[in-house]
Design an enzyme around this catalytic site. Structure first.
Site, PDB file in Angstrom:
ATOM      1  CB  ILE A 163       2.812  -4.570 -30.756  1.00 23.22           C
ATOM      2  CG1 ILE A 163       1.923  -5.370 -31.730  1.00 23.22           C
ATOM      3  CG2 ILE A 163       2.304  -4.712 -29.330  1.00 23.22           C
ATOM      4  CD1 ILE A 163       0.487  -4.899 -31.872  1.00 23.22           C
ATOM      5  CG  PHE A 210     -16.626  -2.433 -23.660  1.00 23.92           C
ATOM      6  CD1 PHE A 210     -15.303  -2.753 -23.907  1.00 23.92           C
ATOM      7  CD2 PHE A 210     -17.211  -2.885 -22.480  1.00 23.92           C
ATOM      8  CE1 PHE A 210     -14.566  -3.511 -23.006  1.00 23.92           C
ATOM      9  CE2 PHE A 210     -16.479  -3.642 -21.570  1.00 23.92           C
ATOM     10  CZ  PHE A 210     -15.157  -3.954 -21.834  1.00 23.92           C
ATOM     11  N   GLY A 243      -7.221   5.935 -30.761  1.00 22.61           N
ATOM     12  CA  GLY A 243      -6.648   6.776 -29.717  1.00 22.61           C
ATOM     13  C   GLY A 243      -5.141   6.888 -29.821  1.00 22.61           C
ATOM     14  CD  GLU A 252     -13.440  -0.196 -31.762  1.00 26.44           C
ATOM     15  OE1 GLU A 252     -14.651  -0.100 -31.931  1.00 26.44           O
ATOM     16  OE2 GLU A 252     -12.635   0.703 -32.082  1.00 26.44           O
ATOM     17  CB  ILE A 256     -11.817   3.787 -21.988  1.00 25.59           C
ATOM     18  CG1 ILE A 256     -11.282   3.191 -23.297  1.00 25.59           C
ATOM     19  CG2 ILE A 256     -12.248   5.224 -22.225  1.00 25.59           C
ATOM     20  CD1 ILE A 256     -12.359   3.062 -24.387  1.00 25.59           C
TER      21      ILE A 256
END
Ligand code: MOS
Length: 725
Positions: free
Chosen positions: A615, A265, A534, A691, A491
């Site tokens: 997406i 995060f 990313g 985010e 992550i």
């Protein structure tokens, strides 16, 4: 996630907690393994078993011979200096190898950030700062010895509380990462003074801590070829460069390995002091050192979201068209390093208005340096702006969705650039349909079910679409097996899966024929897993490498040479970013129930509709949106790092007292997205999604609480006491 017990005492207790966590992981893993589309199901199982258990002997897959264990001593004052460190008793405990203090620690490059200059001086900048490090044969001995180190201080009065009216607020040079501190156009004061409708309110958000499931941990081992780190981070090259800089090494002599990361995060987006200490300790003792932060350590040394005080003024004409927007932010930084959260950033591009201004001011306090936490800037900023928009809608007697649609800008209001794509209105309309917004009666406090008041709220979301240069290798061997190599970081976002998928698409082969390697500085440099960029950054390099490999194959007339083919491509900056404003958008809807007797707030229903380009993988994308919205709910109702001004420290520094949303707090969350074809952002057409899910959720819930109760809470989190007035 079920709430975990607090790690707070004996080793027996810790082991019990590990078993509980493991139960959770097993459940998660079985669920994921059922899904054949997820390439990393099995890897996740392995990594879940191995990562992050600071109380067991394995932090990562690698348990090294001759391992030693580090445990820190933290300052007990918030400001002052160390007078003496007595490590005699600690040093005499059998199994203790060394005690590092500022008096005997190797010198670091003084050019590195203040937070990383560990054990370099007697000065103390915040409570909890590392002031000594014990290295021992076992973790238990290291911890026992750390408690036996006696540090004497010369304590000075500290200043740890943020106030909007402090006389020593200052204007930083820029806000994170490189934006203008203030912006202004037109005449805000005059426009506000003459506006038919105006509002002027101050919204506050507390400090919040990132709290990924896996605590930060590093293993370092020196050898003839330099130092190797097994580390949990958002970008191994970033860690490598910082270690090299701190120790004056050629970066080639630092290797960082981080294939699986148990969440971050933002808190693992920069090297933290424990990384530097681990490398230093391994150098001093000549053996591998393992340093795993406890949950409690993380509240001082792993970053956190700054508290904010935000004044928003809006002026509008009788039709609800904005004539002025002003957003003035006060937030904090430390005395040793500057972090300036870009809180007013989204206000610069959300809505059209001829007169506008944004400002950021900082207080330098005797506290740890704030840092990135999921959607730094957009997350707290949009809580304030979207609450204020709701208040303006009420003042204008307009539906809050209609208010937003009326103020939709044709171009980015501050830069004048066209948007590469902007799906806010589509998200609002589709969300209104799906949520059943049309039947909503705007009057507050009139719906109830027994002793529960019921309300609904809406807010907008946004997050910038960025991309950074990255390098990828694509190769094919004689048997037609493809490999793609890039130092990317997963992550918990699904990068293992999505990058394999992007590579397979671009190579036009099935996913099974693509072998991906990430998370190691021996691989070509990938940009950070941060800023929701990313997939865009690594994916661009992978697509370009795959295209080049296919072109090379064509030159060979489709016949793979005996020793295979390999290409390496470095993707550059996106030139279109200079012509277009690039952002993802979304609309968040919330239904709340507020108990008339207790003030308890429940959220039975959330709906998020997003416009985030193409997406790439419905399952991993849904997981990111869900996670973001859950974290937004957590921000709205639970999360608050409570600072005791007497000690200058966060007192609720564990999962027993720092509340995060658990399963029982989360009702139904519906996530959907609209198809968006944006040819300007990257070859995949994908906008970042890590985010945006957290942005706007808290405002939607606060707006729903107002609709349910008629009480406007302008201070997060919305706890029971604030509603029982
Ligand atoms: Mo994320 S807070 O941009 O690492």
């Amino acid at each position: 996630m079920q709430k975990m017990l607090l790690p707070c005492g004996t080793i027996e207790k810790q082991q019990r907690i590990v078993k509980q966590e493991r139960g959770f992981y097993f459940a998660l893993t079985w669920y994921i393994q059922e899904d054949k589309h997820l390439k990393d199901g099995l890897f996740l199982l392995l990594s879940c078993l191995s990562y992050g258990y600071q109380w067991e002997s394995i932090v990562f897959e690698h348990s090294l011979d001759e391992m030693t264990y580090a445990f820190p001593v933290q300052s007990t004052i918030a400001k002052g200096r160390i007078v003496s460190v007595d490590a005699g008793v600690a040093q005499a405990i059998p199994g203790v190898i060394t005690v590092l203090t500022y008096e005997n620690a190797p010198r670091l490059n003084p050019q590195i950030e203040g937070e990383l200059l560990v054990l370099q001086s007697h000065a103390v900048a915040y409570r909890g700062q590392f002031v000594a490090l014990v290295v021992a044969e076992t973790l238990e001995v290291a911890r026992q010895a750390a408690e036996a180190v006696v540090v004497r201080y010369d304590e000075l009065p500290h200043n740890v509380l943020l106030h909007a009216d402090s006389s020593d607020l200052y204007k930083p040079d820029h806000v994170n990462p490189y934006y203008e501190t203030d912006t202004a156009s037109g005449d805000v004061e005059a426009a506000l003074a003459s506006a038919a409708v105006s509002i002027d309110h101050t919204y506050t958000t507390p400090a919040e801590h990132n709290n990924p499931l896996e605590p930060h941990a590093t293993v370092a081992r020196w050898g003839s070829d330099g130092v190797t780190l097994y580390d949990s981070n958002q970008g191994s090259h970033m860690i490598r460069d910082k270690v090299a800089q701190a120790f004056g090494l050629n970066p080639e002599r630092v290797r960082v390995i981080s294939p699986y990361v148990g969440g971050a995060f933002g808190s693992k987006g920069a090297a933290r002091p424990h990384v530097i200490l681990t490398v230093m300790a391994a150098q001093v003792v000549g053996r591998p050192v393992k340093f795993a932060l406890t949950r409690q350590h993380m509240f001082a040394v792993a970053g956190y979201r700054t508290p904010t005080i935000q004044r928003i003024r809006l002026g509008a004409d009788n039709d609800g068209r904005l004539t002025a927007i002003a957003h003035d932010v006060v937030e904090q930084t430390s005395t040793i390093q500057e972090f300036a959260e870009q809180t007013a950033l989204p206000t610069r591009m959300m809505y059209a208005a001829p007169n506008r201004s944004t400002t950021h001011r900082l207080a330098r306090l005797n506290v740890p340096t704030p840092a990135w936490m999921r959607a730094p800037g957009e997350c707290p900023g949009m809580y304030a702006l979207e609450s204020a928009m709701d208040e303006l809608a009420i003042a204008c007697n307009l539906d809050p969705i209609e208010l937003r649609i009326r103020n939709e800008p044709k171009v980015d209001p501050e830069t004048g650039h066209p948007f590469s794509s902007r799906g806010l209105v589509a998200c609002l309309r589709e969300g209104a349909q799906g949520f059943g917004w049309q039947a909503r009666d705007p009057r507050p406090g009139i719906r109830s079910d027994g002793r529960w008041l019921i309300g609904t709220g809406v807010a907008a979301s946004t997050y910038p679409t960025r991309r950074r240069p990255s390098t990828a290798i694509a190769r094919v061997d004689r048997e037609g097996r493809y490999s793609v190599l890039i130092d990317a970081a997963d992550i918990g976002t699904g990068a293992w899966t999505v990058l394999t998928q992007i590579a397979a698409d671009a190579l036009d082969v099935p996913m099974e024929r693509v072998h991906l390697e990430i998370g190691d500085t021996l691989l070509p440099r990938g940009s950070l897993a941060g800023g929701s960029m990313g997939t865009a950054s690594w994916g661009t390099a992978i697509v370009e490498a795959a295209r080049k490999l296919r072109a090379r194959l064509q030159e060979e007339h489709g016949v793979i040479p005996a020793d295979g083919l390999e290409v390496m491509v470095e993707s550059g900056e996106n030139p279109e970013a200079r012509r277009f404003a690039m952002h993802a958008f979304g609309a968040q809807f919330a239904e709340v129930r507020v108990n008339l007797d207790s003030g308890e707030v429940r959220v039975p229903r959330l709906l998020g509709v997003f416009a985030a380009g193409r997406i790439m993988n419905a399952k991993t994308a849904r997981s990111q949106f869900l996670g973001g919205m859950t974290m937004g709910l957590s921000m709205a109702l639970h999360e608050e790092s409570v600072l005791d001004p007497r000690f200058g420290d966060y007192v609720n520094h564990d999962f027993a007292e720092y509340h995060i949303a658990t399963n029982a707090d989360v009702g139904t969350i519906d996530v959907s997205w609209i198809d968006e074809d944006d040819p300007y952002i990257n070859p995949m057409g994908a906008k970042g999604i890590g985010e945006i899910g957290i942005v706007g959720t808290a405002a939607a819930i606060a707006n729903a609480v107002y609709h349910a109760t008629g009480i406007r809470i302008r201070d997060l989190p919305i706890t029971l006491d604030k509603l029982l007035v």
